[in-house]
Scaffold this active site. Structure first.
Site, short mmCIF file in Angstrom:
data_model
loop_
_atom_site.label_atom_id
_atom_site.label_comp_id
_atom_site.label_asym_id
_atom_site.label_seq_id
_atom_site.Cartn_x
_atom_site.Cartn_y
_atom_site.Cartn_z
N ARG A 68 0.81 -1.22 0.00
CA ARG A 68 0.00 0.00 0.00
C ARG A 68 0.84 1.27 0.00
O ARG A 68 0.64 2.16 -0.83
CB ARG A 68 -0.93 0.02 1.24
CG ARG A 68 -2.16 -0.83 1.10
CD ARG A 68 -2.53 -1.40 2.45
NE ARG A 68 -1.53 -2.39 2.81
CZ ARG A 68 -1.61 -3.68 2.46
NH1 ARG A 68 -2.67 -4.12 1.87
NH2 ARG A 68 -0.64 -4.53 2.74
N THR A 69 1.77 1.38 0.95
CA THR A 69 2.46 2.65 1.15
C THR A 69 3.31 3.02 -0.06
O THR A 69 3.29 4.15 -0.55
CB THR A 69 3.32 2.59 2.43
OG1 THR A 69 2.52 2.03 3.48
CG2 THR A 69 3.79 3.96 2.84
N LYS A 96 26.34 -4.37 -1.07
CA LYS A 96 27.83 -4.34 -1.11
C LYS A 96 28.38 -3.59 0.10
O LYS A 96 29.56 -3.28 0.15
CB LYS A 96 28.29 -3.66 -2.39
CG LYS A 96 27.84 -4.36 -3.66
CD LYS A 96 28.23 -3.52 -4.87
CE LYS A 96 27.41 -3.89 -6.09
NZ LYS A 96 27.46 -2.87 -7.13
N ARG A 118 11.17 4.07 4.03
CA ARG A 118 10.70 3.06 4.99
C ARG A 118 11.92 2.25 5.42
O ARG A 118 12.69 1.79 4.57
CB ARG A 118 9.65 2.13 4.38
CG ARG A 118 9.36 0.94 5.29
CD ARG A 118 8.19 0.13 4.84
NE ARG A 118 6.93 0.80 5.12
CZ ARG A 118 5.74 0.21 5.05
NH1 ARG A 118 5.65 -1.06 4.70
NH2 ARG A 118 4.65 0.88 5.31
N HIS A 146 4.38 5.68 11.79
CA HIS A 146 3.95 5.52 10.40
C HIS A 146 2.96 6.68 10.17
O HIS A 146 1.74 6.48 10.11
CB HIS A 146 3.28 4.15 10.22
CG HIS A 146 3.04 3.74 8.80
ND1 HIS A 146 3.15 4.60 7.72
CD2 HIS A 146 2.67 2.54 8.26
CE1 HIS A 146 2.86 3.94 6.61
NE2 HIS A 146 2.58 2.69 6.91
N1 CP Z 1 -0.38 -0.20 5.90
C1 CP Z 1 0.84 -0.44 5.36
O1 CP Z 1 1.83 0.19 5.73
O2 CP Z 1 0.84 -1.37 4.37
P1 CP Z 1 2.13 -1.77 3.52
O3 CP Z 1 3.10 -2.44 4.44
O4 CP Z 1 1.63 -2.67 2.43
O5 CP Z 1 2.73 -0.50 2.97
#
Ligand code: CP
Length: 320
Positions: A68-69, A96, A118, A146
């Site tokens: 999603r993100t 590496k 992320r 998040h």
């Molecule tokens: N909700 C969420 O962060 O989903 P993903 O891990 O698929 O990005």
């Protein structure tokens, strides 16, 4: 005058980075949600683009898997007319031995304008923000925050319930290790919601009270009084570490099913950040039922991430 220009006249956004909701004020959170409102219609147009970030480059720097993100940030950047670079740690020179900072500095040297990151290490986006000049957007850092997930959750609650102030919101599951829970708690309490965190004692430490939430270890006790329920993913990888006896036991005590829905408020809003474990934290009947906002959350993520990219870029351009 456009809706976005009117908003910008009422509130001056100055943050170059979006690192978490802990440091944001109520007014800043509301400004992101209001800006997201102005982007919702872009996805319904025949040409799904606005020129707000034309000529800019956004890089998705993902060191953890995501559906999603990552897709949502890519699409958001593309709808703002930015060029998008997808970086995957698995096929990069990280293998590496190149460090996170060297990776980011090299990407910055290519003329990138926004870095979305992320990472499994809590604080990685904050560290990068001190090492590079371009805006950093946190797309999830370990168990810390998040922020865009919580923003899209709050956007969805406000859209469906018409308000956040005064609502009772339960967050159910592995609160201790959840970045989604932490960001939601910071954001929802600032916007006036009463937050109840629910789960087994091993996953809901009493220290969470310091964040201004109520704690419950019994979902059935709070079920009848809540307006929104956010079911967190059961992180199966933790089951072996004895945080609860078995998945079946967890589902029996904390899973959302038709029987529990019958005892909840009729208009209880059911949310989940995804990915869902069907039959564990909630049944398919509930996940796909009339009270579920799960796919609406995903849709709203796009407008929220457009707003975030738009605002951090605007602050950066203004500071140069
Ligand atoms: N909700 C969420 O962060 O989903 P993903 O891990 O698929 O990005």
């Amino acid at each position: 005058m456009s809706a976005r220009k009117k908003l910008a006249e009422k509130f001056s956004w100055t943050r170059k980075h979006l690192l978490g909701l802990e440091e944001l004020s109520r007014e800043e959170i509301l400004h992101i949600l209001n800006t997201a409102d102005t982007f919702t219609d872009v996805s319904t147009r025949s040409i799904k683009k606005v020129p707000a970030l034309r000529g800019r480059v956004v890089v998705n720097l993902f060191f953890e898997d995501s559906t999603r993100t990552r897709t949502s940030f890519s699409l958001a950047a593309s709808r703002l007319s930015a060029d998008v670079i997808e970086f995957s740690a698995k096929v990069s020179s990280i293998s590496k031995g190149e460090t996170l900072v060297d990776t980011a500095r090299n990407i910055e040297a290519m003329g990138v304008d926004v870095i979305v990151i992320r990472h499994s290490a809590p604080g990685a986006p904050h560290y990068l923000a001190r090492c590079v000049d371009v805006p950093i957007v946190n797309a999830g850092d370990g168990a810390h925050e998040h922020p865009t997930q919580a923003l899209l959750d709050m956007f969805t609650i406000r859209q469906i319930k018409g308000r956040i102030d005064g609502l009772k919101v339960a967050i159910v599951g592995d609160i201790a290790h959840s970045r989604v829970a932490r960001s939601n708690i910071w954001g929802l309490t600032k916007l006036g919601a009463k937050v109840i965190v629910v789960g087994p004692t091993t996953l809901v430490p009493s220290s969470m009270k310091a964040m201004g939430v109520e704690i419950s270890h019994n979902l059935d006790e709070v079920l009848g009084e809540i307006d929104v329920i956010n079911m967190l993913r059961v992180q199966r990888e933790r089951i072996t570490s004895n945080v609860f006896p078995s998945v079946e036991e967890y589902t029996r005590l904390f899973g959302l099913n038709a029987e529990r829905m019958a005892r909840a408020k009729k208009d209880l809003l059911v949310m989940h950040p995804g990915p869902i474990n069907r039959g564990i934290e909630l049944t398919s009947e509930v996940a796909d039922g009339a009270n579920s906002a799960i796919l609406k959350q995903v849709t709203n993520g796009l407008a929220v991430r457009m707003a975030v990219l738009f605002l951090v870029n605007q602050a950066h351009q203004g500071s140069n």
